[in-house]
Design an enzyme around this catalytic site. Structure first.
Site, mmCIF file in Angstrom:
data_model
loop_
_atom_site.group_PDB
_atom_site.id
_atom_site.type_symbol
_atom_site.label_atom_id
_atom_site.label_comp_id
_atom_site.label_asym_id
_atom_site.label_seq_id
_atom_site.Cartn_x
_atom_site.Cartn_y
_atom_site.Cartn_z
ATOM 1 N N SER A 293 -41.928 54.372 -66.869
ATOM 2 C CA SER A 293 -41.031 54.665 -66.047
ATOM 3 C C SER A 293 -40.934 53.514 -65.057
ATOM 4 C CB SER A 293 -41.022 55.976 -65.194
ATOM 5 O OG SER A 293 -40.209 56.115 -64.279
ATOM 6 N N TYR B 286 -46.210 61.531 -59.722
ATOM 7 C CA TYR B 286 -45.509 61.103 -60.936
ATOM 8 C C TYR B 286 -45.552 59.499 -61.151
ATOM 9 C CZ TYR B 286 -41.600 60.178 -63.733
ATOM 10 O OH TYR B 286 -40.530 59.846 -64.959
#
Length: 258
Positions: free
Chosen positions: A144, A157
């Site tokens: 990501s 995350y």
């Protein structure tokens, strides 16, 4: 540049029950591929063949808890035995949960590391021996843009995605010359059930089908090590990482509205 990834063999997509994984599975089915989709729950995969009705490909569902190494190895062994050799492994399984500093919880971070990092590590453990023996194939790791630098509410995350970026870079160095192509997927904000949880504005938010189309093209036609989308947002974040923190933090707050 990397070589194109065309030819016979199975496309294995983890996390195929929702989000980018599901949209990518449908795109491969429309292209006529044999797709093995893995998810923890069978019900998330059961409607995929109906959605792809009329496509030229074949979809096969395999349920497995990819945080369990033995279960992951067993799933890959079943795919090889029932469908044939895997030519492309898209390691996409993962989840997201906000971890704001005001409510920091170590159990949430551990869950994110297990779901986002160890699922990839277990999948690599299971699939790489076959690829190495055949001296061919591709592994694509879905990280990501959140792994580039700290973002609000993403301490867990972002850390998990930063680990995947580093892992993919190291694997490329190790596997170059062994017949295996390693690709890093770095998406920005894509409209999925996971991004719907974000409590802040998401710049350059992309539709999941558009993201899947770009990803499919990049995987099948070759290109750079890193696959990024949306490009403008990725380049902005790359440039921001070159700035001193005195500029980086105010810019992040401005982009996210925090």
């Amino acid at each position: 540049m990397t070589a194109a990834n065309t030819g016979p063999g199975v496309v294995w997509i983890t996390g195929a029950g929702s989000g980018i994984g599901r949209a990518l599975a449908l795109r491969y089915l429309r292209a006529g591929a044999i797709v093995a989709g893995t998810a923890r729950r069978l019900e998330t995969l059961e409607s995929l063949p109906a959605e792809a009705r009329g496509a030229g490909g074949r979809f096969h569902a395999f349920t497995a808890d990819l945080t369990d190494l033995a279960a992951t190895r067993a799933a890959v062994a079943r795919i090889d035995a029932e469908l044939g050799p895997i030519r492309l492994a898209v390691l996409n399984a993962g989840t997201h949960k906000p971890t704001p500093g005001t409510r920091f919880n170590a159990d949430d971070v551990r869950m994110l590391l297990d779901s986002n990092v160890m699922t990839v590590a277990n999948s690599l453990d299971a699939v790489l021996p076959g690829l190495l023996a055949r001296r061919g194939g591709m592994v694509a790791i879905n990280a990501s843009l959140a792994g580039y630098g700290g973002l609000p509410s993403a301490a867990g995350y972002g850390a998990s995605k930063a680990a995947l970026i580093n892992m993919a870079e190291a694997l490329k160095l190790d596997l170059d010359g062994k017949g295996i192509t390693v690709r890093l997927i770095s998406p920005g904000f894509v409209r999925t059930p996971l991004t719907d949880r974000n409590p802040f504005p998401m710049p350059f938010l992309m539709d999941v089908d558009v993201a899947a189309e770009r990803l499919w093209r990049a995987l099948e036609t070759g290109g750079d090590f890193e696959i990024i989308f949306p490009r403008r947002f990725a380049y902005i974040l790359k440039a921001m990482r070159l700035l001193p923190y005195s500029l980086y933090f105010p810019l992040v707050r401005r982009f996210t509205g925090i």
